[in-house]
Write an enzyme that holds these catalytic residues in place. Sequence first.
Site, PDB file in Angstrom:
ATOM      1  N   HIS A  11      26.294 -59.924 -79.136  1.00 41.30           N
ATOM      2  CA  HIS A  11      26.374 -59.631 -80.802  1.00 41.30           C
ATOM      3  C   HIS A  11      26.625 -58.177 -81.179  1.00 41.30           C
ATOM      4  CE1 HIS A  11      22.137 -58.254 -81.430  1.00 41.30           C
ATOM      5  NE2 HIS A  11      21.677 -58.881 -80.391  1.00 41.30           N
ATOM      6  N   ASP A  42      20.816 -52.762 -78.466  1.00 41.10           N
ATOM      7  CA  ASP A  42      20.699 -54.329 -78.580  1.00 41.10           C
ATOM      8  C   ASP A  42      21.300 -54.419 -79.919  1.00 41.10           C
ATOM      9  OD1 ASP A  42      19.643 -56.756 -79.182  1.00 41.10           O
ATOM     10  OD2 ASP A  42      17.603 -56.281 -79.723  1.00 41.10           O
ATOM     11  N   GLU A  58      23.141 -62.000 -85.333  1.00 36.87           N
ATOM     12  CA  GLU A  58      22.233 -62.406 -84.435  1.00 36.87           C
ATOM     13  C   GLU A  58      20.859 -62.092 -84.877  1.00 36.87           C
ATOM     14  OE1 GLU A  58      19.637 -62.447 -80.620  1.00 36.87           O
ATOM     15  OE2 GLU A  58      20.168 -60.590 -82.120  1.00 36.87           O
ATOM     16  N   GLU A  59      20.425 -60.853 -85.252  1.00 37.55           N
ATOM     17  CA  GLU A  59      19.244 -60.344 -85.624  1.00 37.55           C
ATOM     18  C   GLU A  59      18.663 -61.000 -86.648  1.00 37.55           C
ATOM     19  OE1 GLU A  59      17.682 -58.573 -83.768  1.00 37.55           O
ATOM     20  OE2 GLU A  59      19.300 -57.396 -82.504  1.00 37.55           O
ATOM     21  N   ASP A 117      22.896 -60.413 -73.531  1.00 37.01           N
ATOM     22  CA  ASP A 117      22.188 -59.801 -74.368  1.00 37.01           C
ATOM     23  C   ASP A 117      21.285 -58.809 -73.664  1.00 37.01           C
ATOM     24  OD1 ASP A 117      20.688 -58.946 -76.822  1.00 37.01           O
ATOM     25  OD2 ASP A 117      21.014 -61.053 -77.631  1.00 37.01           O
ATOM     26  N   HIS A 127      14.216 -52.385 -80.098  1.00 39.36           N
ATOM     27  CA  HIS A 127      14.073 -52.229 -81.595  1.00 39.36           C
ATOM     28  C   HIS A 127      13.145 -50.802 -81.970  1.00 39.36           C
ATOM     29  CE1 HIS A 127      14.651 -56.863 -82.906  1.00 39.36           C
ATOM     30  NE2 HIS A 127      15.534 -56.106 -82.068  1.00 39.36           N
TER      31      HIS A 127
END
Length: 363
Positions: free
Chosen positions: A71, A184, A218-219, A241, A328
Amino acid sequence: MANAVPLNDQAMAFLERYLNNASPTSQEWTGQKLWMDYLRPYVDEFITDTYGTAVGVINPDAEYKVVIEGHADEISWYVNHITDSGLIYVVRNGGSDHQIAPSKRVNIHTANGIVEGVFGWPAIHTRSNGSKEQAPKPDNIFIDVGCTSKDEVEALGVHVGCIITYPDEFFILNENKFVCRALDNRIGGVMIAEVARLLKENGKTLEFGLYIVNAVQEEVGLRGAQMIAERIRPNVAIVTDVTHDTTTPMIEQKTQGTLKLGEGPVIAYAPAVQQKLRDRIIETAQAHKIDFQRAASSRATGTDTDSFAYSHQGVASALISLPLRYMHTTVEMVHREDVENVIRLIYESVLAITPGETFSYFD
């Protein structure tokens, strides 16, 4: 694997350029254009959709379709409220971590270009008033762009709904640890692009259609994968991922499992993961002497695997994850060898698939 190798100099230059570019959820298109430009020599055509998912296709006329997917989007913030004194309050765009925000620099994306700012925070001297010290929370973190009024902020082009990203850029720590915000999961886009490059440069001819999918959103709920899965209707999907390195402090391995940077790709066990496809990937790793780790997910994987697996009438899907520290945050960290081995494992797994395979438990 003959000749071409993962992450050559050209790939590393692309990796750095692609990671440093901001591609927040719902505004991924600048990153997608960089990705497509890199991928163009290695595919036959592209598919794009209304919300920005990009797909490079090899053998687009083939009936049997295999997806490899990552993603494209990164977590960010939205401007939510501008005070009369010119301070900006925010809401999340994805799972942004409010605790890392204070003292971070930010870029506010406006129609006029980037407006720079900082997440302000009261000095330690002023926070000791005898009561319990306040922690950063979504409702008390704020951005200062150096203005003294709401009108002054709006004159810069900042308004409610502007997206806010961090400007932190890629660097290498201790020779082989890649560090950046948005690993990510734009590192996933790099890895699947490298698979396409290796197939081309190693002269591999596929007897099925290969769809290299860089999905958006995606998030915020696997939305891009949900849309593109219905459009492609693949027979097989291998998703990549990131997942948590659980060896740093404050992580309970009894609940989070034991996974570590440098120990190889992580192969997932979960209801959405089709077991015969997963077994094929494990056999492939063993045959090519690629070290790997295992992880179990209760109910859902929380990745685009879930969208592909349960799309249409069901798609044989599997998840190969990259161990990552500090998810994150702006200092997400992965190991170069793990990145290269995820690329190798996806590459070899694609080559291990035969057109027409159903991966049915009943064959």
